[in-house]
Design a protein around this motif. Structure first.
Motif, PDB file in Angstrom:
ATOM      1  N   THR A  21       0.867  -1.181   0.000  1.00  0.00           N
ATOM      2  CA  THR A  21       0.000   0.000   0.000  1.00  0.00           C
ATOM      3  C   THR A  21       0.908   1.236   0.000  1.00  0.00           C
ATOM      4  O   THR A  21       2.136   1.106  -0.072  1.00  0.00           O
ATOM      5  CB  THR A  21      -0.952   0.001   1.219  1.00  0.00           C
ATOM      6  OG1 THR A  21      -0.169  -0.158   2.404  1.00  0.00           O
ATOM      7  CG2 THR A  21      -1.980  -1.124   1.139  1.00  0.00           C
ATOM      8  N   ILE A  22       0.292   2.413   0.082  1.00  0.00           N
ATOM      9  CA  ILE A  22       1.045   3.664  -0.037  1.00  0.00           C
ATOM     10  C   ILE A  22       2.004   3.847   1.152  1.00  0.00           C
ATOM     11  O   ILE A  22       1.608   3.629   2.293  1.00  0.00           O
ATOM     12  CB  ILE A  22       0.051   4.846  -0.108  1.00  0.00           C
ATOM     13  CG1 ILE A  22      -0.823   4.698  -1.357  1.00  0.00           C
ATOM     14  CG2 ILE A  22       0.774   6.173  -0.081  1.00  0.00           C
ATOM     15  CD1 ILE A  22      -2.009   5.651  -1.377  1.00  0.00           C
ATOM     16  N   GLY A  23       3.230   4.220   0.862  1.00  0.00           N
ATOM     17  CA  GLY A  23       4.209   4.518   1.897  1.00  0.00           C
ATOM     18  C   GLY A  23       4.991   3.312   2.391  1.00  0.00           C
ATOM     19  O   GLY A  23       5.772   3.408   3.339  1.00  0.00           O
ATOM     20  N   CYS A  24       4.802   2.159   1.738  1.00  0.00           N
ATOM     21  CA  CYS A  24       5.501   0.936   2.170  1.00  0.00           C
ATOM     22  C   CYS A  24       6.988   0.946   1.819  1.00  0.00           C
ATOM     23  O   CYS A  24       7.739   0.075   2.270  1.00  0.00           O
ATOM     24  CB  CYS A  24       4.829  -0.295   1.560  1.00  0.00           C
ATOM     25  SG  CYS A  24       3.378  -0.872   2.488  1.00  0.00           S
ATOM     26  N   GLY A  25       7.411   1.899   0.987  1.00  0.00           N
ATOM     27  CA  GLY A  25       8.823   1.958   0.609  1.00  0.00           C
ATOM     28  C   GLY A  25       9.110   1.325  -0.744  1.00  0.00           C
ATOM     29  O   GLY A  25      10.274   1.062  -1.070  1.00  0.00           O
ATOM     30  N   LYS A  26       8.082   1.115  -1.554  1.00  0.00           N
ATOM     31  CA  LYS A  26       8.282   0.503  -2.884  1.00  0.00           C
ATOM     32  C   LYS A  26       9.308   1.277  -3.699  1.00  0.00           C
ATOM     33  O   LYS A  26      10.250   0.710  -4.248  1.00  0.00           O
ATOM     34  CB  LYS A  26       6.962   0.500  -3.699  1.00  0.00           C
ATOM     35  CG  LYS A  26       5.824  -0.250  -3.094  1.00  0.00           C
ATOM     36  CD  LYS A  26       4.565  -0.089  -3.927  1.00  0.00           C
ATOM     37  CE  LYS A  26       4.068   1.342  -4.021  1.00  0.00           C
ATOM     38  NZ  LYS A  26       3.570   1.918  -2.776  1.00  0.00           N
ATOM     39  N   LEU A 106       7.208  -9.072  -4.065  1.00  0.00           N
ATOM     40  CA  LEU A 106       7.806  -8.398  -2.906  1.00  0.00           C
ATOM     41  C   LEU A 106       6.668  -8.112  -1.939  1.00  0.00           C
ATOM     42  O   LEU A 106       5.860  -7.206  -2.170  1.00  0.00           O
ATOM     43  CB  LEU A 106       8.499  -7.094  -3.326  1.00  0.00           C
ATOM     44  CG  LEU A 106       9.605  -7.194  -4.377  1.00  0.00           C
ATOM     45  CD1 LEU A 106      10.238  -5.818  -4.611  1.00  0.00           C
ATOM     46  CD2 LEU A 106      10.676  -8.204  -3.963  1.00  0.00           C
ATOM     47  N   ASP A 107       6.599  -8.905  -0.881  1.00  0.00           N
ATOM     48  CA  ASP A 107       5.464  -8.836   0.043  1.00  0.00           C
ATOM     49  C   ASP A 107       5.743  -7.812   1.143  1.00  0.00           C
ATOM     50  O   ASP A 107       6.381  -8.123   2.151  1.00  0.00           O
ATOM     51  CB  ASP A 107       5.227 -10.233   0.633  1.00  0.00           C
ATOM     52  CG  ASP A 107       3.926 -10.311   1.408  1.00  0.00           C
ATOM     53  OD1 ASP A 107       3.252  -9.266   1.553  1.00  0.00           O
ATOM     54  OD2 ASP A 107       3.590 -11.422   1.864  1.00  0.00           O
ATOM     55  N   PHE A 108       5.253  -6.579   0.923  1.00  0.00           N
ATOM     56  CA  PHE A 108       5.500  -5.502   1.882  1.00  0.00           C
ATOM     57  C   PHE A 108       4.587  -5.572   3.099  1.00  0.00           C
ATOM     58  O   PHE A 108       4.801  -4.853   4.078  1.00  0.00           O
ATOM     59  CB  PHE A 108       5.347  -4.124   1.202  1.00  0.00           C
ATOM     60  CG  PHE A 108       6.528  -3.718   0.371  1.00  0.00           C
ATOM     61  CD1 PHE A 108       6.622  -4.100  -0.967  1.00  0.00           C
ATOM     62  CD2 PHE A 108       7.551  -2.946   0.910  1.00  0.00           C
ATOM     63  CE1 PHE A 108       7.723  -3.712  -1.743  1.00  0.00           C
ATOM     64  CE2 PHE A 108       8.650  -2.557   0.143  1.00  0.00           C
ATOM     65  CZ  PHE A 108       8.729  -2.945  -1.178  1.00  0.00           C
ATOM     66  N   LEU A 109       3.549  -6.414   3.037  1.00  0.00           N
ATOM     67  CA  LEU A 109       2.602  -6.510   4.159  1.00  0.00           C
ATOM     68  C   LEU A 109       2.337  -7.977   4.505  1.00  0.00           C
ATOM     69  O   LEU A 109       1.202  -8.448   4.418  1.00  0.00           O
ATOM     70  CB  LEU A 109       1.282  -5.794   3.796  1.00  0.00           C
ATOM     71  CG  LEU A 109       1.365  -4.286   3.611  1.00  0.00           C
ATOM     72  CD1 LEU A 109       0.121  -3.738   2.929  1.00  0.00           C
ATOM     73  CD2 LEU A 109       1.570  -3.589   4.965  1.00  0.00           C
ATOM     74  N   ASN A 174       8.713  -6.877   4.780  1.00  0.00           N
ATOM     75  CA  ASN A 174       7.797  -6.175   5.685  1.00  0.00           C
ATOM     76  C   ASN A 174       8.177  -4.702   5.833  1.00  0.00           C
ATOM     77  O   ASN A 174       9.296  -4.383   6.240  1.00  0.00           O
ATOM     78  CB  ASN A 174       7.832  -6.875   7.052  1.00  0.00           C
ATOM     79  CG  ASN A 174       6.763  -6.358   7.979  1.00  0.00           C
ATOM     80  OD1 ASN A 174       6.170  -5.309   7.721  1.00  0.00           O
ATOM     81  ND2 ASN A 174       6.507  -7.094   9.038  1.00  0.00           N
ATOM     82  N   CYS A 175       7.241  -3.829   5.481  1.00  0.00           N
ATOM     83  CA  CYS A 175       7.554  -2.398   5.469  1.00  0.00           C
ATOM     84  C   CYS A 175       7.922  -1.868   6.849  1.00  0.00           C
ATOM     85  O   CYS A 175       8.629  -0.860   6.952  1.00  0.00           O
ATOM     86  CB  CYS A 175       6.384  -1.608   4.880  1.00  0.00           C
ATOM     87  SG  CYS A 175       4.874  -1.729   5.839  1.00  0.00           S
ATOM     88  N   ALA A 176       7.459  -2.558   7.899  1.00  0.00           N
ATOM     89  CA  ALA A 176       7.763  -2.088   9.256  1.00  0.00           C
ATOM     90  C   ALA A 176       9.247  -2.272   9.582  1.00  0.00           C
ATOM     91  O   ALA A 176       9.748  -1.699  10.549  1.00  0.00           O
ATOM     92  CB  ALA A 176       6.896  -2.838  10.264  1.00  0.00           C
ATOM     93  N   ARG A 177       9.939  -3.046   8.780  1.00  0.00           N
ATOM     94  CA  ARG A 177      11.337  -3.366   9.074  1.00  0.00           C
ATOM     95  C   ARG A 177      12.309  -2.277   8.609  1.00  0.00           C
ATOM     96  O   ARG A 177      13.432  -2.186   9.094  1.00  0.00           O
ATOM     97  CB  ARG A 177      11.687  -4.692   8.398  1.00  0.00           C
ATOM     98  CG  ARG A 177      12.864  -5.397   9.015  1.00  0.00           C
ATOM     99  CD  ARG A 177      13.233  -6.634   8.223  1.00  0.00           C
ATOM    100  NE  ARG A 177      12.248  -7.681   8.323  1.00  0.00           N
ATOM    101  CZ  ARG A 177      11.769  -8.351   7.258  1.00  0.00           C
ATOM    102  NH1 ARG A 177      12.161  -8.048   6.039  1.00  0.00           N
ATOM    103  NH2 ARG A 177      10.897  -9.305   7.431  1.00  0.00           N
TER     104      ARG A 177
END
Ligand code: GDP
Ligand code: MG
Length: 222
Positions: A21-26, A106-109, A174-177
């Motif tokens: 989603t938006i802001g995940c760092g893609k 690339l699974d950001f979530l 994981n975007c939280a990382r």
């Protein structure tokens, strides 16, 4: 610059497909990888036309594959429908050009759009401010509404069925990382899965990542 030697025919093509989603760092992850390894990077947000948007996007992807063996397809792809659309377009491109495609997610979530992920992405998007092609000149409630729309529509990668069964490999980013660790995660996963022999020198990674964080989006004029 490290050049990939995939095989003698050079028909293997690798596409990195974020699911996010938006802001995940893609874009940050993509810019860093593109700078380190000379890969192609096609941003959906750079396509300004409203009509025929996907056609323009997929034409740019085809163009990128004529120049690169690895291409990052930078959009959220947060729904099955979007992934299906990409696989179909790239299967056609592969048939026409004799490419052997390797679809890599690339699974950001990986935990879905959970609270931590919401806080991380919201804070990043607020800090990004107007440095974005389309999300700019908006107040906070408007930005939050757009972001919540993506969260609400999000459909997790489900490799047991179509369309996600097309993924040959799914990498946990994981975007939280944090995006720098996610760049490293992509590189090690590709080295493990495909013997790509990609090097990461810490100084080069730090420089490429800093430049990506400071990147200024190309805002369409008019
Ligand atoms: P996208 O919407 O998924 O393309 O997300 P971006 O790559 O544009 O990242 C959103 C914002 O967060 C941008 O301003 C980035 O510079 C910033 N950002 C991305 N990754 C990180 C990170 O790991 N740490 C910090 N502090 N900021 C980041
Ligand atoms: Mg982006």
């Amino acid at each position: 610059l490290l050049q990939l030697q995939i095989n003698e025919k050079g028909t293997d093509k690798y596409v990195l497909i974020p699911v996010a989603t938006i802001g995940c760092g893609k874009t940050t992850v993509a810019l860093t990888l593109a700078s380190l390894y000379g890969w192609g990077h096609v941003q959906n947000d750079d396509v300004s036309s409203k009509s025929g948007k996907f056609r323009t996007f997929s034409n740019r992807i085809s163009q990128a594959f004529s120049e690169h063996d690895v291409v990052i397809v930078d959009r959220n792809n947060h729904q099955f429908r979007e992934r299906q659309q990409l696989f179909e377009a790239m299967d056609l491109m592969a048939d026409a050009n004799g490419y052997d495609m390797h679809y890599i997610g690339l699974d950001f979530l990986p935990n879905g759009p959970a609270q931590k992920e919401w806080e991380v992405t919201l804070s990043r998007v607020m800090n990004r401010g107007d440095n974005h092609q389309t999300i700019r000149n908006m107040d906070r409630p408007a930005v939050e509404a757009i972001m919540k729309g993506f969260r609400g529509r999000y459909q997790p990668i489900t490799v047991a069925k179509e369309p996600d069964s097309n993924f040959e490999l799914v990498i946990d980013v994981n975007c939280a990382r944090g995006s720098k660790d996610n760049v490293t995660a992509v590189v090690s996963a590709l080295n493990d899965a495909y013997d790509m022999d990609l090097e990461t020198k810490p100084e080069e990674l730090n420089a490429a990542f800093s430049a990506a964080l400071e990147h200024k989006a190309k805002i369409p004029v008019g």
